[in-house]
Design a protein around this motif. Sequence first.
Motif, mmCIF file in Angstrom:
data_model
loop_
_atom_site.group_PDB
_atom_site.id
_atom_site.type_symbol
_atom_site.label_atom_id
_atom_site.label_comp_id
_atom_site.label_asym_id
_atom_site.label_seq_id
_atom_site.Cartn_x
_atom_site.Cartn_y
_atom_site.Cartn_z
ATOM 1 N N GLU A 63 14.493 47.187 69.078
ATOM 2 C CA GLU A 63 14.288 47.831 67.781
ATOM 3 C C GLU A 63 15.581 48.428 67.239
ATOM 4 N N GLY A 64 15.969 48.011 66.033
ATOM 5 C CA GLY A 64 17.116 48.579 65.339
ATOM 6 C C GLY A 64 18.477 48.116 65.825
ATOM 7 N N GLU A 65 18.533 47.131 66.721
ATOM 8 C CA GLU A 65 19.809 46.688 67.281
ATOM 9 C C GLU A 65 20.056 45.213 67.000
ATOM 10 N N LEU A 66 21.266 44.794 67.352
ATOM 11 C CA LEU A 66 21.666 43.396 67.270
ATOM 12 C C LEU A 66 20.761 42.588 68.200
ATOM 13 N N PHE A 67 20.628 41.300 67.952
ATOM 14 C CA PHE A 67 19.791 40.478 68.821
ATOM 15 C C PHE A 67 20.256 40.588 70.271
ATOM 16 N N THR A 68 19.325 40.460 71.189
ATOM 17 C CA THR A 68 19.625 40.482 72.613
ATOM 18 C C THR A 68 19.802 39.060 73.129
ATOM 19 N N ALA A 69 18.859 38.203 72.754
ATOM 20 C CA ALA A 69 18.887 36.817 73.220
ATOM 21 C C ALA A 69 18.149 35.931 72.233
ATOM 22 N N VAL A 70 18.479 34.669 72.278
ATOM 23 C CA VAL A 70 17.773 33.637 71.536
ATOM 24 C C VAL A 70 17.398 32.592 72.568
ATOM 25 N N GLY A 71 16.172 32.147 72.521
ATOM 26 C CA GLY A 71 15.772 31.151 73.496
ATOM 27 C C GLY A 71 14.541 30.408 73.034
ATOM 28 N N GLY A 72 14.227 29.388 73.782
ATOM 29 C CA GLY A 72 13.048 28.623 73.442
ATOM 30 C C GLY A 72 12.988 27.324 74.207
ATOM 31 N N LEU A 73 12.300 26.377 73.619
ATOM 32 C CA LEU A 73 12.076 25.083 74.260
ATOM 33 C C LEU A 73 12.612 23.966 73.377
ATOM 34 N N TRP A 74 13.343 23.085 74.015
ATOM 35 C CA TRP A 74 13.897 21.909 73.355
ATOM 36 C C TRP A 74 13.100 20.717 73.864
ATOM 37 N N TYR A 75 12.494 19.993 72.953
ATOM 38 C CA TYR A 75 11.689 18.834 73.319
ATOM 39 C C TYR A 75 12.501 17.562 73.077
ATOM 40 N N ALA A 76 12.569 16.706 74.082
ATOM 41 C CA ALA A 76 13.288 15.440 73.951
ATOM 42 C C ALA A 76 12.331 14.301 74.284
ATOM 43 N N GLU A 77 12.478 13.206 73.576
ATOM 44 C CA GLU A 77 11.576 12.063 73.780
ATOM 45 C C GLU A 77 11.677 11.487 75.181
ATOM 46 N N ASP A 78 12.839 11.611 75.821
ATOM 47 C CA ASP A 78 13.036 11.012 77.135
ATOM 48 C C ASP A 78 12.681 11.965 78.290
ATOM 49 N N GLN A 79 12.041 13.096 77.980
ATOM 50 C CA GLN A 79 11.671 14.060 79.016
ATOM 51 C C GLN A 79 10.172 14.329 78.973
ATOM 52 N N ASP A 80 9.576 14.475 80.157
ATOM 53 C CA ASP A 80 8.151 14.784 80.233
ATOM 54 C C ASP A 80 7.857 16.241 79.883
ATOM 55 N N PRO A 82 9.531 20.174 78.413
ATOM 56 C CA PRO A 82 10.609 20.724 77.582
ATOM 57 C C PRO A 82 11.708 21.382 78.402
ATOM 58 N N GLN A 83 12.892 21.382 77.818
ATOM 59 C CA GLN A 83 14.061 22.037 78.394
ATOM 60 C C GLN A 83 14.135 23.447 77.812
ATOM 61 N N MET A 84 14.113 24.438 78.664
ATOM 62 C CA MET A 84 14.227 25.813 78.195
ATOM 63 C C MET A 84 15.704 26.148 78.029
ATOM 64 N N PHE A 85 16.007 26.904 76.986
ATOM 65 C CA PHE A 85 17.393 27.310 76.774
ATOM 66 C C PHE A 85 17.436 28.783 76.388
ATOM 67 N N PHE A 86 18.554 29.409 76.680
ATOM 68 C CA PHE A 86 18.813 30.798 76.307
ATOM 69 C C PHE A 86 20.249 30.917 75.846
ATOM 70 N N MET A 87 20.458 31.732 74.850
ATOM 71 C CA MET A 87 21.795 32.128 74.441
ATOM 72 C C MET A 87 21.759 33.635 74.238
ATOM 73 N N PHE A 88 22.865 34.275 74.543
ATOM 74 C CA PHE A 88 22.887 35.732 74.564
ATOM 75 C C PHE A 88 23.923 36.292 73.601
ATOM 76 N N SER A 89 23.728 37.557 73.244
ATOM 77 C CA SER A 89 24.691 38.226 72.370
ATOM 78 C C SER A 89 25.975 38.507 73.149
ATOM 79 N N ASN A 90 27.027 38.813 72.415
ATOM 80 C CA ASN A 90 28.302 39.130 73.057
ATOM 81 C C ASN A 90 28.267 40.492 73.753
ATOM 82 N N LYS A 91 27.135 41.152 73.747
ATOM 83 C CA LYS A 91 26.941 42.429 74.450
ATOM 84 C C LYS A 91 26.221 42.207 75.777
ATOM 85 N N ILE A 92 26.260 40.978 76.290
ATOM 86 C CA ILE A 92 25.507 40.616 77.496
ATOM 87 C C ILE A 92 25.839 41.528 78.673
#
Length: 173
Positions: A63-80, A82-92
Motif C-alpha cells: 500500500e502506497g509504495e512502488l511495486f514489489t514484484a510483477v509475475g504471472g504465467l506465460w503460456y506457450a504452444e509447445d508446453q503442456d 505454463p511457465q511462471m515468471f517473476f520480475m522485481f523492483s530495484n529495491k529487491i
Amino acid sequence: MEVKILKRGKFYLTPFTLNHIDEVANNLSHENIRELKILGHLDIKQAITEMYECSECYLVRKEGELFTAVGGLWYAEDQDYPQMFFMFSNKIKENFTSIARGSKMLVNYLEQTQPQMTMTILADYEIMVDWAVWLGFEPVGVSISPPYKYVDFVRCNSNKKSVYDEPLRPITH
C-alpha cells in the motif's frame, strides 16, 4: 485506483495493466534487466509491453509504495504447462521480506487454476534458485543456452492431481 483482487496485510495483488508499464520498466532490478537482455530484449519497455500482451500477469504492491514484484504465467504452444515468471523492483535487496510475502501470495493465487507450473532461473542467481525451492518448486534439471546455464523447476499442485489422465479417458455414453 487499482483493483485489489487479493490482499494480505498491506500487500495486495492487482492485474497488470498498461498503466503499470512505465513504473515497472523504470524501476526494474538490475538482475531482471540483465536477464531480459540475455533473452534478446534490448528495449526494456518493449519487453514489459510484450509481457503484458502475451501472459496472465499481476503486480504485487505494498500500500502506497512502488511495486514489489510483477509475475504471472506465460503460456506457450509447445508446453503442456505454463511457465511462471517473476520480475522485481530495484529495491529487491531492501525489501526482501516484502518480496517473499508478495511472491508467495502470487504463487498461491495462480496455483488455484493450475495442476502444474514450471519456472526457469538463471543459475548465476543462487539466491533466486533457493527462493524458487522455498516457494515449493522442485528443481528437475539444468538447461544450457551457451554460455548460460538455467535451472528448470516444476511445481505440482497436489489439490489438482488426479489418478486419471482425463484427456485419455474413454468417452462413455
